[in-house]
Scaffold this active site. Sequence first.
Site: not given
Lengths: 487, 97
Positions: A81, A156, A180
């Site tokens: 990420k 997210s 997330s």
Amino acid sequence: MNSSDVLGLTVQAAKTLLDRGEVSSYELTRAVLDRIREVDGRVNAFVTVTEDEAMAQARSADRRIADGDTGPLTGVPMQIKDNMCTWGVPTTCASHMLQDFIPPYDATVVARLQMEGAVLVGKGNLDEFAMGSSTENSALFPTRNPWDLDRVPGGSSGGPAAAVAADECVFSLGSDTGGSIRQPAALCGVVGLKPTYGLVSRYGLVAFASSLDQIGPLTKNVTDSALVLNAIAGHDRNDSTSIRYDPPDYSRALKPDLKGLRIGVPTEYFVEGLEPGVEEAVRTAIGVLEELGAEVEETSLPNTEHALAVYYIIAPSEASANLARYDGVKYGYSAAEADGMWDALDKTRQDGFGPEVKRRIMLGTYALSAGYYDAYYLKAQKVRTLIAQEFRDAFQRFDALVTPTSPSVAFKLGEKTADPVQMYLNDILTMPANIAGIPAISVPGGIADGLPVGLQFLGPPLGEETLFRVAYAYEQATEWHRMRPDL
Amino acid sequence: MKLTTEEVRHVAALARLGMTDAELELMRDQLSHILESFDALGQVDTDGVEPTRHSIDVDSVMRDDKVRDSLPREDVLSNAPLREGDFVRVRAVLGDH
């Protein structure tokens, strides 16, 4: 090996191929990069693809394999990420503020995975600074759900979840502050683990809410989740909140039966607004747990209803302090035209941050400001104690709890962007675990309206082994984790 | 909890966030709406309840006072938007500028 051979390829399967010499890491990495080239124009899971670095790392992994110096992840292509620092590779947080930021060091998790010989193929898209539940808050571009390109992947960690679901990497790492990792894992039909707070080092993770943030794996099955956690868990002197704890070999927890295990079903997680298809899938899954020998019983966690308010006071408060560092002086975006230091600060932050980040900075600044601190921030921290206590009591009676991960399946792009509170409700079932610091895992638990449903298990602090056992037994008894999107 | 535009302007100044008048008004309405959804929290009985700052016990962590390698200066400075030699350059803090 070509790109179709990586479809559904797990860490475990990749390791078998690499160890037997049936494929080299070079060939495997090439095939994954080809897959990215074929589908990422539609999915948009990657902010950066690190092709040259990946090929170099794959060659070096092949040398290690030839020398017999291998671990479970050596030569396996991964994504990270884009809010975790990668030395020499841009780390944008999907924000204009960090669009040109190139970290001078690796996050501890990245260093550990590269020490194991995992191959970085690129960085995953996210909601700006990990604030959001749909990846539509990325300042760069939205990511799309591989199961239906008109729908969001969740957030997210939408880039990581979509990349794993679309076979654009073998596994990825996400971060989870209020859901997330787990919510996008649920919406994309993959496995997502949020470990116990402090089990995985946050050094090099761009801070959002420091008492809630935790890094964890997104994988195609539960076994892979345990293998990746093995590589990243453990104390780190560079993170003062990292627990002094010697993690076990999590792969030994994977046993396909649940005899004698007590599993609670908290009624408050079957909320108003829970889609009927999601509830039906989760109820069916609970039946499977009983067939596997678990003693399942309903229970009540009444303070769950306050989790949303507690979370949306504490997380923005911590964010407003953490994001004060973006001043356009040491790194990051800096407004070109400004009249002195204060004007430069105002303009840099006005142009550098997107709407949701500004909203949270404002909310947090307000909750911490003179006259409101007691009513909001202190009150939220006290109710946080009650929520944690309620979990402690529950885990006296139960080994694990089972709930839906998200109230809905993947929704359409644009469907929930108008009202921030509507978007916040997506994380209502995942936030309590962050508030209490306990581990939780989401696994594929059915299909509703043709889209994946996530099943969430919660455990006591450092109860990852129990979570893996429950999740693995459920996975082995069902076929959901084998379903792939048709891209 | 309804916020006024003036309150929002004050919070924006504390947060060092430049905002247009239109942004201030939108923020006023959105923050008011978000804060309203927190109303029930005030009703929770928290008498005698200690606040939780961290979900785990966190103590001050001390390390031996030994010299450790730090990041190379050039690597750290390479991200600075404005620099002069080995220094980060900042804009005028005092006086007319």
